[in-house]
Write an enzyme that holds these catalytic residues in place. Sequence first.
Site, mmCIF file in Angstrom:
data_model
loop_
_atom_site.group_PDB
_atom_site.id
_atom_site.type_symbol
_atom_site.label_atom_id
_atom_site.label_comp_id
_atom_site.label_asym_id
_atom_site.label_seq_id
_atom_site.Cartn_x
_atom_site.Cartn_y
_atom_site.Cartn_z
ATOM 1 N N TRP A 299 0.831 -1.211 0.000
ATOM 2 C CA TRP A 299 0.000 0.000 0.000
ATOM 3 C C TRP A 299 0.859 1.251 0.000
ATOM 4 C CZ3 TRP A 299 -4.908 1.820 -0.217
ATOM 5 C CH2 TRP A 299 -5.172 3.074 0.342
ATOM 6 N N MET A 300 0.362 2.311 -0.664
ATOM 7 C CA MET A 300 0.966 3.639 -0.641
ATOM 8 C C MET A 300 -0.126 4.668 -0.432
ATOM 9 S SD MET A 300 2.738 5.724 -3.823
ATOM 10 C CE MET A 300 4.413 5.129 -3.648
ATOM 11 N N TRP B 168 -4.629 -0.080 3.563
ATOM 12 C CA TRP B 168 -4.136 0.851 4.569
ATOM 13 C C TRP B 168 -3.928 0.130 5.893
ATOM 14 C CZ3 TRP B 168 -5.554 2.652 9.327
ATOM 15 C CH2 TRP B 168 -4.962 3.855 9.759
ATOM 16 N N GLU C 58 -5.627 18.141 7.135
ATOM 17 C CA GLU C 58 -4.501 17.220 7.166
ATOM 18 C C GLU C 58 -3.365 17.771 6.302
ATOM 19 O OE1 GLU C 58 -6.016 12.819 7.836
ATOM 20 O OE2 GLU C 58 -6.684 13.561 5.892
ATOM 21 N N PHE D 175 3.119 7.785 10.833
ATOM 22 C CA PHE D 175 2.216 8.571 10.001
ATOM 23 C C PHE D 175 3.005 9.688 9.302
ATOM 24 C CE2 PHE D 175 -2.430 7.808 11.458
ATOM 25 C CZ PHE D 175 -2.238 6.438 11.388
ATOM 26 N N ARG E 293 -1.746 16.007 14.067
ATOM 27 C CA ARG E 293 -0.857 15.245 13.189
ATOM 28 C C ARG E 293 -0.273 16.066 12.033
ATOM 29 N NH1 ARG E 293 -5.862 12.577 12.673
ATOM 30 N NH2 ARG E 293 -7.077 13.069 10.807
ATOM 31 N N ASP E 294 0.606 15.356 11.322
ATOM 32 C CA ASP E 294 1.179 15.777 10.037
ATOM 33 C C ASP E 294 2.051 17.028 10.157
ATOM 34 O OD1 ASP E 294 -0.446 13.705 9.249
ATOM 35 O OD2 ASP E 294 -1.948 14.977 8.273
ATOM 36 N N ASP F 156 -0.063 8.937 1.636
ATOM 37 C CA ASP F 156 0.511 10.283 1.648
ATOM 38 C C ASP F 156 2.010 10.322 1.327
ATOM 39 O OD1 ASP F 156 -1.976 10.644 2.738
ATOM 40 O OD2 ASP F 156 -1.285 11.612 4.571
#
Length: 467
Positions: free
Chosen positions: A23-24, A50, A196, A82, A146-147, A26
């Site tokens: 899986w791929m 995912w 996000e 993440f 996050r992120d 972000d």
Amino acid sequence: MKAREDVDAFPRPRWHLTPPSGWMNDPNGPIRLDDRYHLYYQHNPDAPVWGNLHWGHASSTDLLHWRHEPIALRPDKKGQMFTGSVVHDTDGTAGFGEGALVAVFTQHLEGLERQSLAWSLDGGQTWTPYQDNPVLEAPPGCRDFRDPKVIAHGAGWLMVLAVGSELWWYRSQDLRGWEFATKMTPPVPSPQSIIEVPDLVRVPVEGTGTDVWTLIYSVEPPRGTASHPRHVHWLPGTLCDTGFAATPTRGGDVVDAGPVYYASLTWDLSSAGEPIAIGWMDERVAPDGDAPRPWCGRQSIPRRLSLVQREDSLVLRQRPVLPDWTPSARVAINAGSTESVALAHATFAARVTAGGAGDRIRAARLRLDSKPANTNSTSVSLGPTALEVRSSDVGVRRERVDADAGDLMLISDYGSLEVFADAGLGVASILTPVAGSTGRMEVENDGPDPVVVEIMFATDDAGDWQP
């Protein structure tokens, strides 16, 4: 990546990065070192779904031919890996050594999200998690935290985090201790929208010798609803010690009108030219999403970003990164006429330009049919006021701006179609059925002037897959 029909029943795109297996989603930490572009990405190496998220790693010298590198980060007792960013700590402020690469990323464990570090002293080939992770905990009761996007600023570092429908800003001198600075709420479709993957980059304004700090962020609909589509947004502004001050009166919009371009991040090439953006194309909603295959997910065609001044506003221009333009076919179509062009490959770029005295296409319609024949044609229509793209019951419409060129560029690559209109001032991306490697494109010239269609097919060595 080169199609591997001998291994995969589902053919791979040639101009788009895909995972070697699994899986791929972000993109993570795009950074250029010397003459090589590095991209990390959310990756499940064990299954095409995912979960079990690692950081995959690929590198390229031209953003078209990719080499897969060893997996960079693996889940540990503090959580899955993440999304995040990578910075070049030239002075060694974090204590990992001068010139270290430092990854700042979200770790997710049973619904809890906090920010962690890892470092590399060999150009990103191997990574060591920081022993005192996490370096930034979420406030009590905060679910979405996050992120991180981190940039060097002044004598230290500035971080922006996505927190629900807000963006929170933090400052640090050493990447390990973070002090809260401020928060902001950028424009979102709903007060309950989830932001996000924020990004912050300087984008040049064409013809002025200046640049503008630009905030780029992705927006999910409220949890459990579909009240609005997922999109990437951009907003101009200025940067200060405490964060970003938006100037929405100068511009801002959706980056891509299509439903699948998401989680966009940039290579910041401010010392060498325009920044280059890349985004995840979410194949979970692909027309052939139920087809058995050992991999799932692709990154978009990389896009060079610039801003265009239109009276008192700015408009974002995106130019796709493609091989040197060498047309394989060229057809001139008179006003009111229709021509059919054979498509030798499923990977091609088509460019439609004005063929008369004017430099602007007033109207043109294109329909793509792959073979063996499928029930859903893909169509692109550039009218006097709007760009429209449709495939497999997915329709996208984007209003045209006052452009300095009226051309049209299509990039088709085994299951995806990215459309750039008006010299990249209007963009829409969709997923398309993968039904075969050949077909036809029918071009209908609805305008008052001739148009010229040029098609460039992928060469055999384009997008070579390298283990």
